[in-house]
Design an enzyme around this catalytic site. Structure first.
Site, PDB file in Angstrom:
ATOM      1  N   PHE A 154       3.486  55.423  46.258  1.00 31.07           N
ATOM      2  CA  PHE A 154       2.223  56.166  46.158  1.00 31.07           C
ATOM      3  C   PHE A 154       1.118  55.371  46.825  1.00 31.07           C
ATOM      4  O   PHE A 154       0.865  54.227  46.456  1.00 31.07           O
ATOM      5  CB  PHE A 154       1.834  56.464  44.704  1.00 31.07           C
ATOM      6  N   ASP A 239       0.239  47.021  48.681  1.00 31.45           N
ATOM      7  CA  ASP A 239      -0.746  47.907  48.065  1.00 31.45           C
ATOM      8  C   ASP A 239      -0.940  47.431  46.623  1.00 31.45           C
ATOM      9  O   ASP A 239      -0.092  47.665  45.761  1.00 31.45           O
ATOM     10  CB  ASP A 239      -0.250  49.358  48.114  1.00 31.45           C
ATOM     11  N   LYS A 268      -9.664  50.707  42.855  1.00 34.00           N
ATOM     12  CA  LYS A 268      -9.668  50.920  41.407  1.00 34.00           C
ATOM     13  C   LYS A 268     -10.574  49.917  40.665  1.00 34.00           C
ATOM     14  O   LYS A 268     -11.783  50.075  40.690  1.00 34.00           O
ATOM     15  CB  LYS A 268      -8.229  50.936  40.893  1.00 34.00           C
TER      16      LYS A 268
HETATM   17  C1  LIG Z   1      -4.521  55.045  43.009  1.00 36.67           C
HETATM   18  C2  LIG Z   1      -3.732  54.442  44.100  1.00 36.67           C
HETATM   19  C3  LIG Z   1      -4.059  54.656  45.459  1.00 36.67           C
HETATM   20  C4  LIG Z   1      -5.121  55.638  45.895  1.00 36.67           C
HETATM   21  O1  LIG Z   1      -6.395  55.347  45.401  1.00 36.67           O
HETATM   22  P1  LIG Z   1      -7.507  56.502  45.404  1.00 36.67           P
HETATM   23  O2  LIG Z   1      -8.765  55.770  45.033  1.00 36.67           O
HETATM   24  O3  LIG Z   1      -7.089  57.510  44.393  1.00 36.67           O
HETATM   25  O4  LIG Z   1      -7.554  57.065  46.781  1.00 36.67           O
HETATM   26  C5  LIG Z   1      -3.324  53.996  46.420  1.00 36.67           C
HETATM   27  N1  LIG Z   1      -2.315  53.169  46.086  1.00 36.67           N
HETATM   28  C6  LIG Z   1      -1.971  52.935  44.805  1.00 36.67           C
HETATM   29  C7  LIG Z   1      -0.859  51.989  44.491  1.00 36.67           C
HETATM   30  C8  LIG Z   1      -2.655  53.577  43.771  1.00 36.67           C
HETATM   31  O5  LIG Z   1      -2.281  53.377  42.508  1.00 36.67           O
END
Ligand SMILES: *Cc1c(COP(=O)(O)O)cnc(C)c1O
Length: 412
Positions: A154, A239, A268
């Site tokens: 994701f 990520d 986040k």
């Molecule tokens: C939440 C998330 C994203 C995307 O972040 P947004 O602020 O919702 O665009 C990307 N990578 C990971 C691992 C995430 O948990």
């Protein structure tokens, strides 16, 4: 404990829960399936609904609230900066950004930062940097660069990011997709080795898959991936948007295996929930591919975001949130693993990023999340069968014990 503290709201809203739901539904897109709790106030690990009911937040906005709701120090930084200057655009410089960059470098060991807003934008930025590095530094022929990613990943919701998703629903109806991505099974080092070609620019992955269901790769995989990438002149980019900033018991999840990545994406908790702030962090060599005009964002790196981000990082460091997550997470996971329940298939996690996978016969995680809500706990299912537990890292041991009691009652 749940009723010990009265509601913060002095006057309850005069609109009914159903009216709020109807309003949202009538005028909003139907792209979420929220639990029907109308939150109107929050502090620390607690939130209150419009009826004055109190809940412990075990989702933390998908780990964006590691510092807890409305942390006073971050709030002060926001109020102070908002009265001075909020937005300059990068057409001009501002007096906050440099300090923010420096702090990001200090906590990550990566020398350069490129600030954006949402997590997806940080991932897009990483993809652009990786590709340009492939052409300018590695010498890949134009338009041939490949990025290796993992099943069940994701990275956000833009077209290019969903182009490498393996979730059918994330792609359904949104084609055509961006080429240039190769998918291997998560945690499979020999598949990584086999997938690399002279055109491979990077291996891009989550050190623990959060949205995918709190999936941990086999021990040693990150280290193996690092070695394979080094041997093949392939960038290793993590990520860390969900796993970073203390959540898993280290500042970054890659630290659990002592790996040194070429880049990371963060977001986040970078603002403690006050503001969308994200960044791509990388080395001089990779970030060096960007020249003026190559990439940008109107709000990225604005002084309000930088001031908030600095305060949010200071809170993580001063309150030793990674250490708290490590200690309380280990305790919470072992306590959850000792619960005797016909519904629990497996409890797994690292730090305070925890998944309770239910058996296929349990009837789905959502009904258990609804039952937890009745007991004063907000948690959300991820995938069909997994309850994710990721409370703010400022949670206390006695609050953890209270959460455990409620979970035991719901799952017993
Ligand atoms: C939440 C998330 C994203 C995307 O972040 P947004 O602020 O919702 O665009 C990307 N990578 C990971 C691992 C995430 O948990």
């Amino acid at each position: 404990m749940q009723t010990a503290i009265p509601s913060k709201t002095s006057t309850h809203s005069d609109l009914s829960t159903q009216t709020y739901i109807d309003l949202e539904t009538a005028y909003g897109a139907n792209n979420y399936h929220p639990l029907d709790v109308i939150i109107s106030e929050a502090k620390g690990v607690w939130v209150w609904d419009t009826n004055g009911n109190k809940y412990l937040d075990c989702l933390s906005a998908y780990s964006a609230l590691n510092q807890g709701h409305c942390h006073p120090k971050i709030l002060q930084a926001l109020l102070h900066q908002a009265q001075k200057v909020t937005l300059t655009s990068r057409a001009f410089r501002n007096d906050q950004l440099g300090q923010f960059h420096k702090k990001l470098s200090q906590i990550s060991g990566l020398s350069k930062a490129l600030p954006m807003n949402s997590g997806a934008e940080a991932v897009e930025t990483a993809i652009k940097a990786i590709r340009k590095w492939a052409y300018q530094v590695k010498g890949v022929a134009a338009h041939q660069a490949e990025i290796i990613v993992c099943t069940n990943n994701f990275g956000g919701r833009t077209i290019s990011i969903i182009s490498f998703s393996t979730e059918e629903q994330y792609q359904d109806g949104f084609g055509p997709f961006t080429p240039g991505f190769k998918v291997i099974p998560y945690g499979d080092a020999s598949a990584l080795e086999a997938a690399i070609t002279p055109n491979t620019a990077a291996f891009f992955l989550e050190p623990i898959q959060g949205e995918g269901g709190i999936i941990l790769p086999p021990d040693g995989f990150l280290k193996q991936a690092e070695q394979i990438c080094r041997q093949n002149n392939v960038l290793l980019v993590f990520d860390e948007i969900q796993t970073g900033l203390g959540r898993t018991g280290k500042m970054f999840a890659f630290e659990h295996e002592g790996v040194k990545p070429d880049g990371i994406t963060i977001g986040k908790a970078l603002s403690g929930g006050f503001y969308p702030i994200s960044a791509f962090l990388s080395t001089d060599e990779v970030m060096g591919v960007f020249n003026p005009g190559d990439h940008g964002s109107t709000f990225g790196g604005n002084p309000l975001a930088a001031a908030i981000g600095l305060a949010a990082l200071d809170v993580i460091l001063e309150e030793e949130l990674p250490e708290r997550a490590a200690e309380l997470g280990e305790y919470m996971i072992s306590q959850l693993q000792s619960i005797q329940s016909p519904y629990i298939q497996e409890v797994r996690g690292r730090g305070l990023l925890i998944g309770i996978e239910l058996t296929v016969n349990a009837g789905g995680a959502r009904q258990f999340c609804k039952a937890l809500m009745k007991k004063g706990i907000l948690a959300k299912e991820t995938r069909e069968n997994i309850i994710r537990l990721a409370p703010p890292l400022v949670i206390t041991k006695s609050e953890v014990d209270w959460v455990l009691e409620q979970i035991e009652q719901v799952l017993a």
